[in-house]
Design an enzyme around this catalytic site. Sequence first.
Site, PDB file in Angstrom:
ATOM      1  N   ASP A  50       4.636  -4.472   6.277  1.00 51.40           N
ATOM      2  CA  ASP A  50       5.182  -5.754   6.751  1.00 51.40           C
ATOM      3  C   ASP A  50       5.208  -6.833   5.668  1.00 51.40           C
ATOM      4  OD1 ASP A  50       2.444  -5.913   6.816  1.00 51.40           O
ATOM      5  OD2 ASP A  50       2.350  -7.078   8.667  1.00 51.40           O
ATOM      6  N   THR A  59       3.881   3.222   5.653  1.00 50.75           N
ATOM      7  CA  THR A  59       2.464   2.855   5.687  1.00 50.75           C
ATOM      8  C   THR A  59       1.735   3.842   6.583  1.00 50.75           C
ATOM      9  OG1 THR A  59       0.876   1.285   6.630  1.00 50.75           O
ATOM     10  CG2 THR A  59       3.114   1.077   7.410  1.00 50.75           C
ATOM     11  N   ASP A 106       1.573   0.435  11.992  1.00 53.09           N
ATOM     12  CA  ASP A 106       1.401  -0.881  12.620  1.00 53.09           C
ATOM     13  C   ASP A 106       2.676  -1.725  12.605  1.00 53.09           C
ATOM     14  OD1 ASP A 106       1.492  -1.250   9.907  1.00 53.09           O
ATOM     15  OD2 ASP A 106      -0.208  -2.624   9.792  1.00 53.09           O
ATOM     16  N   GLY A 133       0.838  -1.204   0.000  1.00 46.78           N
ATOM     17  CA  GLY A 133       0.000   0.000   0.000  1.00 46.78           C
ATOM     18  C   GLY A 133       0.866   1.245   0.000  1.00 46.78           C
ATOM     19  N   ARG A 145      -6.007  -0.716   8.978  1.00 46.40           N
ATOM     20  CA  ARG A 145      -6.013  -2.193   8.920  1.00 46.40           C
ATOM     21  C   ARG A 145      -6.317  -2.775  10.300  1.00 46.40           C
ATOM     22  NH1 ARG A 145      -1.690  -4.795   4.882  1.00 46.40           N
ATOM     23  NH2 ARG A 145      -0.284  -4.308   6.590  1.00 46.40           N
ATOM     24  N   ARG A 152       1.290  -5.437  -6.139  1.00 41.31           N
ATOM     25  CA  ARG A 152       1.329  -6.633  -5.306  1.00 41.31           C
ATOM     26  C   ARG A 152       1.644  -7.791  -6.233  1.00 41.31           C
ATOM     27  NH1 ARG A 152      -2.564  -3.638  -1.795  1.00 41.31           N
ATOM     28  NH2 ARG A 152      -1.409  -3.485   0.138  1.00 41.31           N
ATOM     29  N   ASP A 159      -0.648   3.138   8.434  1.00 42.46           N
ATOM     30  CA  ASP A 159      -1.275   2.423   9.559  1.00 42.46           C
ATOM     31  C   ASP A 159      -0.491   2.506  10.874  1.00 42.46           C
ATOM     32  OD1 ASP A 159      -3.147   1.636   7.663  1.00 42.46           O
ATOM     33  OD2 ASP A 159      -2.044  -0.192   7.178  1.00 42.46           O
TER      34      ASP A 159
HETATM   35  P1  ADP Z   1       2.453  -4.199   2.666  1.00 46.18           P
HETATM   36  O1  ADP Z   1       3.913  -4.156   2.385  1.00 46.18           O
HETATM   37  O2  ADP Z   1       1.815  -2.846   2.570  1.00 46.18           O
HETATM   38  O3  ADP Z   1       2.128  -4.953   3.941  1.00 46.18           O
HETATM   39  P2  ADP Z   1       1.513  -6.532   1.098  1.00 46.18           P
HETATM   40  O4  ADP Z   1       1.193  -7.351   2.277  1.00 46.18           O
HETATM   41  O5  ADP Z   1       0.532  -6.507  -0.024  1.00 46.18           O
HETATM   42  O6  ADP Z   1       1.750  -4.997   1.446  1.00 46.18           O
HETATM   43  O7  ADP Z   1       2.913  -7.035   0.524  1.00 46.18           O
HETATM   44  C1  ADP Z   1       3.482  -6.448  -0.630  1.00 46.18           C
HETATM   45  C2  ADP Z   1       4.180  -7.502  -1.459  1.00 46.18           C
HETATM   46  O8  ADP Z   1       5.246  -8.102  -0.693  1.00 46.18           O
HETATM   47  C3  ADP Z   1       3.324  -8.685  -1.881  1.00 46.18           C
HETATM   48  O9  ADP Z   1       2.565  -8.432  -3.050  1.00 46.18           O
HETATM   49  C4  ADP Z   1       4.363  -9.749  -2.161  1.00 46.18           C
HETATM   50  O10 ADP Z   1       4.923  -9.637  -3.445  1.00 46.18           O
HETATM   51  C5  ADP Z   1       5.438  -9.435  -1.109  1.00 46.18           C
HETATM   52  N1  ADP Z   1       5.260 -10.369   0.023  1.00 46.18           N
HETATM   53  C6  ADP Z   1       4.271 -10.378   0.946  1.00 46.18           C
HETATM   54  N2  ADP Z   1       4.384 -11.440   1.785  1.00 46.18           N
HETATM   55  C7  ADP Z   1       5.459 -12.134   1.363  1.00 46.18           C
HETATM   56  C8  ADP Z   1       6.102 -13.350   1.792  1.00 46.18           C
HETATM   57  N3  ADP Z   1       5.640 -14.065   2.834  1.00 46.18           N
HETATM   58  N4  ADP Z   1       7.212 -13.759   1.094  1.00 46.18           N
HETATM   59  C9  ADP Z   1       7.659 -13.056   0.058  1.00 46.18           C
HETATM   60  N5  ADP Z   1       7.100 -11.929  -0.408  1.00 46.18           N
HETATM   61  C10 ADP Z   1       6.024 -11.462   0.223  1.00 46.18           C
END
Ligand code: ADP
Length: 319
Positions: free
Chosen positions: A103, A125, A129, A11, A171, A72, A127
Site C-alpha cells: 500500500d 506482499t 492486507d 517489502g 504487519r 524505501r 501480508d
Molecule cells: P509497501 O509498499 O510494502 O507498503 P512502504 O510503505 O515502505 O512499503 O512504501 C514503499 C515506498 O513507497 C516508500 O519508501 C515511499 O518511497 C513510497 N511511498 C510511501 N508512502 C507514500 C506517500 N504517501 N506518497 C508518496 N510515496 C509514498
Amino acid sequence: MKKIAVLTSGGDAPGMNAAVRAVVRKAMYHDVEVYGVYNGYEGLMEGNIKKMELGSVGDIIQRGGTILYSARSEEFKTDDGQYKAIEQMKEFGIEGLIVIGGDGSFRGAAKLTEKGFPCIGVPGTIDNDIPGTDYTIGFDTALNTIVNAVDKIRDTATSHERTYVIEVMGRDAGDLALWAGLANGAESVIIPEQTESFESVVAKLKRGQERGKKHSIIILAEGVGSGVEYGKKIEEETKMDTRVTVLGHIQRGGSPSGYDRVLASRLGAKGVDLLLENIGGKMVGVENNMVVYSDILEILNTKHNVNMNMYKLANQLSI
Ligand code: ADP
C-alpha cells in the site's frame, strides 16, 4: 503507449519476479518497449533505468526476491521527488509505469498518476492486507513456509509436553496467522482483528493438558505484539513449559508457490493491458478467481478485513 516501465517497491515478496517477467513478456508480445527500474522509487528518481529484453527475465519465474531490487525512499514522498521521477521517465520516453508492491508503494503510484503520469499497481506482499484482491502475490508462498515450519515444530513437540507459541508476520493483518492456524490445526490463533481473550487461551491449554494432550500450538500474528512476551505470560499463568519461535524473514523468501506464480503472471499481464488502453490509477487484483481492477485511491481508503468466518471456524475446530 510504446514504452512502459516496471519497478518493485517496499517489502519484497516471493512471486515479484514472476510478475516482472509477465509485465516484460506481455508488453513485448504487444511490441511495446519495457524498462526495468532498479531500487524502486529511489532508482526511479536517480534514473537507474534499463531496457529489458526477452532474456532479461529468463530463468526468474522460480526465484524469490526481486531482480529489480527494492528500496524505501523518503525523498519520493515529496512533490519534488515525484516530479524528478517523472522527468527521468520522460527522458527515456516512458509513458506508463507498473508498480509491484504494497500500500505504501501504491500511495506513490497514486501521486504520480495525479501528476499526469499513469501508473498501475500490482499487489505484491506476503501480508495479504490489500483490499480489492482476494490474494496478494507472495501470501500463498509465505503461508506454505509457515505451514512447513510449524509441521517441523510439531514433530519435535510430540516428544515433550510443551506449549509452543509461534509468531508469524503479517504487519497489522491477521491473514497469515489465521490461515496458518487452520492449516496447522493450532489450538489458538491470536490476530489483531479479534484477539481471543488471554483467559480463554489459558483455559483451552488447561483443558488440553487434562485430556492428556502432549503439546499445544498457539499462532500469534506480529500485529498483536511480541511472541516472546506472550510466551512468558502463558508460562507464568499455566506453569507449562513454553517455547517461542519467531519465524521472521524466512517467511519473505523462497521459491514462489505454483499459485503465486500463476497469480503474478495474470496480474502483471493485466497491468500491461490497462496501460495499453491508456488507463492509469488502478490496482489489479483477483476476486472469485477473476482478474479485476479498481481505483488505487479507493483501495487506499478502504480497510482490509480478515475473513471472520474463517476465524470462527478455526475456533470451532480447535475445541
Ligand atoms: P509497501 O509498499 O510494502 O507498503 P512502504 O510503505 O515502505 O512499503 O512504501 C514503499 C515506498 O513507497 C516508500 O519508501 C515511499 O518511497 C513510497 N511511498 C510511501 N508512502 C507514500 C506517500 N504517501 N506518497 C508518496 N510515496 C509514498
